[in-house]
Design a protein around this motif. Structure first.
Motif, short mmCIF file in Angstrom:
data_model
loop_
_atom_site.label_atom_id
_atom_site.label_comp_id
_atom_site.label_asym_id
_atom_site.label_seq_id
_atom_site.Cartn_x
_atom_site.Cartn_y
_atom_site.Cartn_z
N GLY A 1 0.80 -1.22 0.00
CA GLY A 1 0.00 0.00 0.00
C GLY A 1 0.83 1.26 0.00
N THR A 2 2.03 1.20 0.54
CA THR A 2 2.87 2.39 0.62
C THR A 2 3.32 2.89 -0.75
OG1 THR A 2 4.82 0.99 0.98
CG2 THR A 2 3.72 1.89 2.94
N GLU A 3 3.23 2.06 -1.77
CA GLU A 3 3.66 2.44 -3.12
C GLU A 3 2.56 3.14 -3.91
OE1 GLU A 3 6.18 -0.87 -5.01
OE2 GLU A 3 4.94 -1.91 -3.51
N VAL A 4 1.33 3.03 -3.48
CA VAL A 4 0.20 3.45 -4.30
C VAL A 4 0.19 4.94 -4.61
CG1 VAL A 4 -2.33 3.61 -4.39
CG2 VAL A 4 -1.25 1.50 -3.60
N ALA A 5 0.29 5.80 -3.61
CA ALA A 5 0.16 7.25 -3.84
C ALA A 5 1.16 7.75 -4.87
CB ALA A 5 0.31 8.01 -2.53
N ARG B 1 2.37 -3.37 5.30
CA ARG B 1 2.75 -1.99 5.61
C ARG B 1 1.61 -1.00 5.62
NH1 ARG B 1 7.47 -1.79 1.63
NH2 ARG B 1 7.91 -3.98 1.85
N MET B 2 0.68 -1.10 4.68
CA MET B 2 -0.48 -0.20 4.63
C MET B 2 -1.58 -0.94 3.90
SD MET B 2 -0.77 3.63 2.97
CE MET B 2 0.29 4.44 4.15
N ASP B 3 -2.70 -1.19 4.59
CA ASP B 3 -3.76 -1.96 3.95
C ASP B 3 -4.59 -1.09 3.00
OD1 ASP B 3 -5.88 -0.66 5.36
OD2 ASP B 3 -5.83 -2.14 6.96
N GLY B 4 -5.49 -1.73 2.28
CA GLY B 4 -6.29 -1.03 1.28
C GLY B 4 -7.13 0.11 1.83
N PHE B 5 -7.65 -0.07 3.05
CA PHE B 5 -8.47 0.99 3.65
C PHE B 5 -7.62 2.21 4.02
CE2 PHE B 5 -11.03 -2.85 4.67
CZ PHE B 5 -12.13 -2.52 3.89
N GLU B 6 -6.41 1.97 4.50
CA GLU B 6 -5.50 3.08 4.80
C GLU B 6 -5.11 3.82 3.52
OE1 GLU B 6 -2.99 1.63 8.66
OE2 GLU B 6 -2.73 0.46 6.82
N VAL B 7 -4.86 3.08 2.47
CA VAL B 7 -4.53 3.69 1.18
C VAL B 7 -5.71 4.51 0.67
CG1 VAL B 7 -3.93 3.26 -1.23
CG2 VAL B 7 -2.87 1.90 0.58
N LEU B 8 -6.91 3.96 0.78
CA LEU B 8 -8.12 4.68 0.37
C LEU B 8 -8.22 6.02 1.08
CD1 LEU B 8 -10.95 4.76 -1.03
CD2 LEU B 8 -11.80 3.62 1.01
N ASN B 9 -8.04 6.02 2.39
CA ASN B 9 -8.09 7.27 3.16
C ASN B 9 -6.99 8.24 2.74
OD1 ASN B 9 -10.37 6.71 4.69
ND2 ASN B 9 -9.18 5.55 6.19
N VAL C 1 -5.45 8.48 -0.22
CA VAL C 1 -5.73 9.02 -1.56
C VAL C 1 -6.90 9.99 -1.51
CG1 VAL C 1 -6.53 8.40 -3.87
CG2 VAL C 1 -4.72 7.07 -2.79
N ARG C 2 -7.93 9.67 -0.75
CA ARG C 2 -9.13 10.51 -0.69
C ARG C 2 -8.91 11.83 0.06
NH1 ARG C 2 -11.18 8.35 -4.51
NH2 ARG C 2 -12.87 6.87 -4.43
N HIS C 3 -8.13 11.80 1.13
CA HIS C 3 -8.03 12.98 1.99
C HIS C 3 -6.74 13.78 1.85
CE1 HIS C 3 -11.76 11.87 3.86
NE2 HIS C 3 -11.29 10.66 4.09
N HIS C 4 -5.71 13.20 1.28
CA HIS C 4 -4.42 13.89 1.24
C HIS C 4 -3.86 14.00 -0.17
CE1 HIS C 4 -4.43 13.65 5.56
NE2 HIS C 4 -4.60 12.36 5.49
N ASP C 5 -4.70 13.83 -1.15
CA ASP C 5 -4.19 13.79 -2.50
C ASP C 5 -5.16 14.49 -3.44
OD1 ASP C 5 -3.52 11.64 -5.11
OD2 ASP C 5 -1.91 12.63 -4.04
N MET C 6 -4.72 14.80 -4.63
CA MET C 6 -5.57 15.47 -5.60
C MET C 6 -6.52 14.51 -6.31
SD MET C 6 -2.84 16.30 -8.56
CE MET C 6 -1.35 15.37 -8.52
N HIS C 7 -6.43 13.23 -6.05
CA HIS C 7 -7.24 12.22 -6.73
C HIS C 7 -8.47 11.83 -5.91
CE1 HIS C 7 -4.12 11.82 -9.72
NE2 HIS C 7 -3.26 11.80 -8.73
#
Length: 91
Positions: free
Chosen positions: A39-43, A62-70, A72-78
């Motif tokens: 998950g840490t690679e996604v952003a 390291r970072m599950d899908g729900f953490e990645v979702l949060n 991307v949704r709250h700290h990113d332009m996507h």
């Protein structure tokens, strides 16, 4: 000609990830532009490849899908990028 959909696949099991890539690449309007196992690679990959849709495994190291979702949704332009949660777990 239809626009190509750029997809990212985040799945820690390489066999499952490879199968998803192979399946999606059979569609002429889908292009898997990035894949990763954690998950840490996604952003970084979303930003680098201009991803349209992300497939995220629920359970990753390291970072599950729900953490990645949060992230991307709250700290990113996507904020409006469609995210599909997947899992290979049963039971």
């Amino acid at each position: 000609m239809p626009e190509t959909i750029r997809v990212l696949i985040a799945e820690d099991q390489s066999l499952v990830r490879g199968a998803l890539v192979a399946l999606l690449e059979t569609e002429p309007d889908i292009n898997v532009v990035a894949e990763c196992a954690t998950g840490t690679e996604v952003a970084g990959l979303v930003a680098k490849h201009g991803v349209d849709v992300a497939l995220l495994d629920i359970e990753m190291p390291r970072m599950d899908g729900f953490e990645v979702l949060n992230l991307v949704r709250h700290h990113d332009m996507h904020q409006y990028m469609p995210i599909i949660m997947i899992t290979s777990r049963t039971g």
